[in-house]
Motif scaffolding. Structure first.
Motif, short mmCIF file in Angstrom:
data_model
loop_
_atom_site.label_atom_id
_atom_site.label_comp_id
_atom_site.label_asym_id
_atom_site.label_seq_id
_atom_site.Cartn_x
_atom_site.Cartn_y
_atom_site.Cartn_z
N PRO A 67 0.83 -1.20 0.00
CA PRO A 67 0.00 0.00 0.00
C PRO A 67 0.87 1.26 0.00
CG PRO A 67 -0.75 -1.57 1.67
CD PRO A 67 0.58 -2.07 1.17
N THR A 68 0.38 2.32 -0.60
CA THR A 68 1.07 3.60 -0.53
C THR A 68 0.96 4.13 0.91
OG1 THR A 68 -0.92 4.87 -1.05
CG2 THR A 68 0.43 4.10 -2.91
N SER A 69 1.70 5.18 1.21
CA SER A 69 1.64 5.77 2.55
C SER A 69 0.23 6.23 2.88
CB SER A 69 2.61 6.96 2.65
OG SER A 69 3.94 6.54 2.47
N GLU A 70 -0.43 6.82 1.88
CA GLU A 70 -1.80 7.29 2.10
C GLU A 70 -2.75 6.12 2.35
OE1 GLU A 70 0.14 8.09 -0.41
OE2 GLU A 70 0.63 10.18 0.04
N GLN A 71 -2.59 5.07 1.57
CA GLN A 71 -3.44 3.90 1.75
C GLN A 71 -3.19 3.25 3.11
OE1 GLN A 71 -2.30 1.69 -1.72
NE2 GLN A 71 -3.95 2.53 -2.99
N TRP A 72 -1.91 3.17 3.49
CA TRP A 72 -1.58 2.56 4.78
C TRP A 72 -2.22 3.33 5.92
CZ3 TRP A 72 0.55 -2.05 5.78
CH2 TRP A 72 1.02 -2.30 7.08
N THR A 73 -2.21 4.66 5.83
CA THR A 73 -2.84 5.49 6.86
C THR A 73 -4.32 5.18 6.98
OG1 THR A 73 -1.25 7.28 6.52
CG2 THR A 73 -3.33 7.86 7.57
N GLN A 74 -4.99 5.00 5.85
CA GLN A 74 -6.41 4.64 5.86
C GLN A 74 -6.62 3.26 6.49
OE1 GLN A 74 -7.51 4.95 1.71
NE2 GLN A 74 -8.26 7.05 1.98
N LEU A 75 -5.74 2.33 6.12
CA LEU A 75 -5.86 0.97 6.65
C LEU A 75 -5.63 0.94 8.16
CD1 LEU A 75 -3.96 -0.91 3.80
CD2 LEU A 75 -6.42 -0.94 4.22
N VAL A 76 -4.73 1.79 8.64
CA VAL A 76 -4.48 1.87 10.09
C VAL A 76 -5.74 2.26 10.83
CG1 VAL A 76 -3.29 3.18 11.88
CG2 VAL A 76 -2.00 2.32 9.92
N THR A 77 -6.49 3.21 10.28
CA THR A 77 -7.72 3.67 10.96
C THR A 77 -8.74 2.54 11.05
OG1 THR A 77 -8.78 4.45 8.91
CG2 THR A 77 -7.36 6.00 10.10
N MET A 78 -8.64 1.57 10.15
CA MET A 78 -9.57 0.43 10.15
C MET A 78 -8.96 -0.81 10.79
SD MET A 78 -11.44 0.84 6.43
CE MET A 78 -9.93 1.07 5.49
N GLN A 79 -7.74 -0.67 11.35
CA GLN A 79 -7.07 -1.78 12.04
C GLN A 79 -6.97 -3.02 11.15
OE1 GLN A 79 -8.67 -2.40 16.03
NE2 GLN A 79 -9.50 -0.29 16.02
N VAL A 80 -6.60 -2.82 9.92
CA VAL A 80 -6.58 -3.91 8.96
C VAL A 80 -5.33 -4.78 9.12
CG1 VAL A 80 -6.48 -4.50 6.50
CG2 VAL A 80 -7.97 -2.65 7.29
N ALA A 81 -5.53 -6.07 9.07
CA ALA A 81 -4.45 -7.05 9.04
C ALA A 81 -4.65 -7.93 7.81
CB ALA A 81 -4.45 -7.91 10.30
N GLN A 82 -3.59 -8.40 7.23
CA GLN A 82 -3.67 -9.15 5.99
C GLN A 82 -2.80 -10.40 6.05
OE1 GLN A 82 -3.55 -7.25 1.90
NE2 GLN A 82 -1.48 -8.12 1.92
N GLN A 83 -3.31 -11.48 5.47
CA GLN A 83 -2.55 -12.72 5.34
C GLN A 83 -2.84 -13.35 3.99
OE1 GLN A 83 -3.60 -15.00 8.94
NE2 GLN A 83 -1.43 -14.86 9.49
N LEU A 84 -1.85 -14.06 3.46
CA LEU A 84 -2.00 -14.76 2.20
C LEU A 84 -2.08 -16.26 2.45
CD1 LEU A 84 -2.00 -14.75 -0.92
CD2 LEU A 84 0.50 -14.98 -0.81
N ARG A 85 -3.15 -16.88 1.96
CA ARG A 85 -3.26 -18.34 2.01
C ARG A 85 -2.85 -18.86 0.64
NH1 ARG A 85 -7.04 -22.08 0.54
NH2 ARG A 85 -8.62 -20.47 0.16
N ILE A 86 -1.69 -19.50 0.58
CA ILE A 86 -1.16 -19.98 -0.69
C ILE A 86 -1.81 -21.31 -1.06
CG2 ILE A 86 0.92 -20.77 -1.88
CD1 ILE A 86 2.51 -18.86 -0.07
N THR A 87 -2.31 -21.39 -2.28
CA THR A 87 -2.92 -22.63 -2.75
C THR A 87 -1.99 -23.41 -3.67
OG1 THR A 87 -4.01 -21.40 -4.55
CG2 THR A 87 -5.27 -21.75 -2.52
N SER A 88 -1.05 -22.72 -4.31
CA SER A 88 -0.06 -23.42 -5.13
C SER A 88 1.17 -22.55 -5.32
CB SER A 88 -0.64 -23.81 -6.50
OG SER A 88 -0.88 -22.67 -7.29
N ALA A 89 2.31 -23.22 -5.44
CA ALA A 89 3.59 -22.56 -5.71
C ALA A 89 4.35 -23.47 -6.66
CB ALA A 89 4.37 -22.32 -4.43
N VAL A 90 4.28 -23.19 -7.95
CA VAL A 90 4.80 -24.12 -8.96
C VAL A 90 5.60 -23.38 -10.02
CG1 VAL A 90 2.91 -25.75 -8.62
CG2 VAL A 90 2.69 -23.94 -10.33
N VAL A 91 6.50 -24.11 -10.67
CA VAL A 91 7.20 -23.58 -11.83
C VAL A 91 6.19 -23.49 -12.97
CG1 VAL A 91 9.04 -23.97 -13.51
CG2 VAL A 91 9.38 -24.62 -11.11
#
Length: 218
Positions: free
Chosen positions: A121-145
Motif C-alpha cells: 500500500p502507498t503511505s496514504e493507503q496505509w494510513t487509511q488501513l491503520v484507521t480500520m485496524q486492517v491485518a492481511q494474510q495470504l493463504r497460498i494454494t499453489s507454488a509451482v514452476v
C-alpha cells in the motif's frame, strides 16, 4: 521504459510471435518490472462480516536460507502479503526483508524495488488501513514452476544466469479489520510470479524480480 539488459534481450528477440504473445508478456516482470499500476495494493475497506481473525502484533518475516525455490518463493510471498497495521510497523518494514535478501550481485535490485512498490500500500493507503485496524494474510494454494518457463529458458539460449527459475504463486488474500465499529473481512484471489536465482548461481535462493500482481507467468 528502462533499457533491457543485453543478457535478457535474447529471451525476447529470438522468440516467435506466438511465444512473444505468451512468454514475452509473462516474463515482463523480469525484463523491465511491472510498471506503475494505476491502483497499487487495494486499500478499500473489507466487507462487513460477523467473523474476524487478527494478526495484530505481527512483525516482518525472516526469510529462510534455502536452495529450494518453491520453499523460498512461499516465504517471499508471505513477507509481501502478511502484515498488520496495528503492529507499529510500516508497509515498507514488512517488505524490507525481501530487498535485504535480494540478488547479491545488485544487478536486479533497482528493478525489484520498483516491483515491490506495486505490492505494498502507498503511505496514504496505509494510513487509511491503520484507521480500520486492517491485518492481511495470504493463504497460498499453489507454488509451482510455470509451464512456460521451460520454453523461456530454451529461448534464452543460456543468457540467464544458471539457477534462475520462476515460481508462480496463487492464493487468496484475506483481510480483517473494523468497519464502522463492526468486525469486517474480505478475501481476494491473487497470483504472481517470483523470479529467483538459486544454486549454482548462489549457494541459496535470492529474489531477482516480481511479475506484475495479477499477471503471472502461466
Amino acid at each position: 521504459m528502462p533499457a533491457v539488459r543485453r543478457r535478457l534481450i535474447v529471451l525476447i528477440a529470438v522468440a516467435s510471435l506466438i511465444v512473444l504473445a505468451t512468454i514475452g508478456v509473462g516474463v515482463y516482470g523480469l525484463i523491465s518490472g511491472p510498471g506503475h499500476p494505476t491502483s497499487r495494493a487495494n486499500a478499500t475497506a473489507p466487507s462487513s462480516s460477523s467473523s474476524s481473525s487478527s494478526t495484530a502484533g505481527q512483525g516482518p518475516a525472516v526469510l529462510p536460507q534455502t536452495d529450494n525455490p518453491a520453499v523460498y518463493a512461499e516465504a517471499v510471498a508471505a513477507a509481501l502479503f502478511d502484515w498488520s497495521t496495528t503492529s507499529g510497523y510500516s508497509a515498507s518494514d514488512y517488505t524490507a526483508p525481501v530487498l535485504a535478501d535480494a540478488d547479491p550481485s545488485g544487478e536486479e535490485l533497482p528493478g525489484l524495488i520498483e516491483d515491490i512498490a506495486g505490492y505494498e500500500p502507498t503511505s496514504e493507503q496505509w494510513t487509511q488501513l491503520v484507521t480500520m485496524q486492517v491485518a492481511q494474510q495470504l493463504r497460498i494454494t499453489s507454488a509451482v514452476v510455470p509451464s512456460l518457463w521451460g520454453e523461456a529458458l530454451v529461448q534464452a539460449h543460456g543468457q540467464l544466469r544458471p539457477g534462475t527459475t520462476a515460481i508462480t504463486i496463487t492464493g487468496v488474500r484475506h483481510r480483517t479489520g473494523v468497519w464502522y465499529g463492526q468486525p469486517a473481512t474480505s478475501s481476494t484471489p491473487v497470483s504472481f510470479t517470483i523470479f529467483e536465482a538459486c544454486s549454482p548461481a548462489f549457494s541459496r535462493c535470492h529474489t531477482l524480480r516480481l511479475s506484475q500482481l495479477g499477471d503471472p507467468l502461466q
